[in-house]
Write an enzyme that holds these catalytic residues in place. Structure first.
Site, PDB file in Angstrom:
ATOM      1  N   ALA A  73      -2.872 -11.662   0.909  1.00 28.80           N
ATOM      2  CA  ALA A  73      -2.097 -12.795   0.410  1.00 28.80           C
ATOM      3  C   ALA A  73      -2.146 -13.987   1.364  1.00 28.80           C
ATOM      4  O   ALA A  73      -2.062 -15.136   0.933  1.00 28.80           O
ATOM      5  CB  ALA A  73      -0.656 -12.382   0.152  1.00 28.80           C
ATOM      6  N   GLN A 130       5.541 -10.257  -3.168  1.00 26.26           N
ATOM      7  CA  GLN A 130       6.651  -9.301  -3.218  1.00 26.26           C
ATOM      8  C   GLN A 130       7.053  -8.964  -4.648  1.00 26.26           C
ATOM      9  O   GLN A 130       7.541  -7.864  -4.913  1.00 26.26           O
ATOM     10  CB  GLN A 130       7.869  -9.853  -2.466  1.00 26.26           C
ATOM     11  CG  GLN A 130       7.685  -9.943  -0.966  1.00 26.26           C
ATOM     12  CD  GLN A 130       7.544  -8.572  -0.296  1.00 26.26           C
ATOM     13  OE1 GLN A 130       7.920  -7.541  -0.846  1.00 26.26           O
ATOM     14  NE2 GLN A 130       6.997  -8.556   0.906  1.00 26.26           N
ATOM     15  N   ALA A 133      -2.560  -6.083  -1.978  1.00 32.61           N
ATOM     16  CA  ALA A 133      -2.529  -4.662  -2.365  1.00 32.61           C
ATOM     17  C   ALA A 133      -1.554  -3.851  -1.515  1.00 32.61           C
ATOM     18  O   ALA A 133      -0.894  -2.942  -2.022  1.00 32.61           O
ATOM     19  CB  ALA A 133      -3.933  -4.067  -2.265  1.00 32.61           C
ATOM     20  N   CYS A 153       7.413 -10.884  11.160  1.00 36.85           N
ATOM     21  CA  CYS A 153       6.837 -11.907  12.030  1.00 36.85           C
ATOM     22  C   CYS A 153       7.908 -12.531  12.900  1.00 36.85           C
ATOM     23  O   CYS A 153       7.727 -12.721  14.088  1.00 36.85           O
ATOM     24  CB  CYS A 153       6.170 -13.003  11.219  1.00 36.85           C
ATOM     25  SG  CYS A 153       5.463 -12.435   9.699  1.00 36.85           S
TER      26      CYS A 153
END
Ligand SMILES: *Cc1c(COP(=O)(O)O)cnc(C)c1O
Length: 401
Positions: free
Chosen positions: A75, A183, A204, A331
């Site tokens: 993504a 999501q 995926a 992150c």
């Protein structure tokens, strides 16, 4: 109660590979090793057939046509290709992009980069639940606007934007609409037609498929979206993304989409019941816990809670051998900044630091939920006893009990 420790409640960071997905991939890691671009022998043709089948499976999950799916490395790459691709291609038409402060870093950092290249970015501020309205989006559109990029579901809070309404606004104004649905896809129905989406990023490994493979939906009709190429080379994927195709990954992604599509209805209901049970048990056991995100307009698997008077980090560390969860996003917890998502929603800094995200998935059980809620309640109570609560009440902006 039988549970295997540690319990995995971090499915928004990544999901385990479904065994059925692994099984489907295995031949392409072995005997069927061909290059999908080799048209003149059976090795290549077998690989190509597997890729095209997977392309249909991915397209089916989001209501697209298979020729509108481009395979990428994930993504992050899809977001980069969509946003930079539009910004460069439609430069003559305009330079204005509308997005939101709560987007994933893959969108935020791409937009920040484009800001240095002369684009103007509108950073919409969400409401206290992490949502924007279609009116807010419409109010930001100018005659220089070329792109709206808004995620379908937030990875930290699960908050859902009114995507279909935003799609209508985009269409009415002739502006391209990109949505990062990483999501949402696989957890709830997403459909590029009914939601009016022109570009959609998916991955995926957020839906029980392998890591390192993702997709970008690119609308071909009404309007036909054009993208400036970001990866030059052999002209794979209709010239939009060169590079030898990751055949086992693509097969895995196709199978993951197929399973998600056929099991979503039942699975999302089951997971929502588990999630609600977890949320209830924790809220029943503790005072001064705040829900971050919308109570109902939310992914079925996600609950993000702030535990006043304690550090989220310290709770998570105390439970590290028993429970895998996140404080904020993966992150932002690496750099130990408070979550940009919670800050944008107006959550006080101390409450943002006390937040924990629980994201459930396909393989979680009721026993795991009961074990986890009991332990979270115990650890938070213990840590609160150790902290001088009265002094902290001011900092956390919560009334004492
Ligand atoms: C995980 C995630 C990404 C990044 O996906 P990768 O496939 O890991 O690059 C982007 N956007 C959202 C909303 C995500 O949750």
């Amino acid at each position: 109660m039988t549970v295997n420790l540690p319990i995995y409640f971090d499915n928004n960071a990544t999901t385990p590979l479904d065994k059925r997905v692994l099984e489907a991939m295995m031949p392409y890691l072995g005997a069927d090793f061909g290059n999908a671009a080799s048209k003149f022998h059976v090795f290549g043709r077998r690989a190509e057939a597997a890729v095209e089948k997977a392309r249909c499976q991915v397209a089916d999950l989001i209501g697209a046509k298979s020729e509108e799916i481009i395979f990428t490395s994930g993504a992050t790459e899809s977001d980069n290709l969509a946003i930079k691709g539009v910004a460069e291609m439609y430069r003559e038409k305009g330079n204005h992009i509308i997005t939101c402060m709560t987007e994933h870093k893959a969108v935020i950092d791409t937009c920040k980069y484009l800001e240095t290249k002369g684009c103007r970015i509108t950073w919409l501020k969400p409401d206290e639940y992490g949502r924007v309205t279609a009116e807010q989006v419409e109010g930001a559109i100018t005659d220089r606007t070329i792109l709206i990029s808004l995620m379908a579901a937030n990875n930290e809070t699960g908050a859902l934007h009114p995507v279909a309404e935003i799609g209508k606004v985009a269409k009415n104004h002739g502006v391209i609409f990109h949505s990062d649905a990483t999501q949402a896809a696989g957890k709830m129905p997403v459909n590029v037609e009914t939601m009016g989406i022109d570009l959609m990023s998916i991955s995926a490994h957020k839906m029980y498929g392998p890591k390192g493979i993702g997709g970008l939906y690119v609308r071909r009709h009404g309007p036909r979206v054009r993208l400036a190429i970001q990866m030059h080379g052999g002209g794979h994927e209709r010239g939009k993304r060169s590079g030898t195709l990751n055949v086992p990954g693509i097969v895995g992604m196709g199978t993951a989409c197929d399973i998600a599509g056929s099991e979503m209805l039942k699975e999302s209901g089951r997971i929502a019941t588990l999630r609600d049970r977890l949320q209830e048990e924790i809220l029943n056991g503790l005072n001064d816990v705040a829900l971050n995100g919308h109570p109902t307009e939310r992914l079925p698997n996600t609950v993000n809670l702030s535990f006043a008077y304690v550090e989220g980090e310290s709770v998570v560390l105390s439970l590290a051998n028993e429970l895998a969860v996140s404080t904020g996003s993966a992150c932002s917890s690496e750099s130990l900044e408070s979550s940009h998502v919670l800050m944008a929603m107006g959550v006080p800094e101390a409450m943002a630091h006390s937040s924990i995200r629980f994201s459930l998935g396909r393989f979680n059980t009721t026993d795991e939920v009961d074990y986890a809620s009991e332990r979270v309640v115990e650890v938070v109570r213990r840590r609160r006893k150790m902290s001088p609560v009265k002094e902290l009440q001011e900092v956390f902006g919560v009334r004492g009990t």
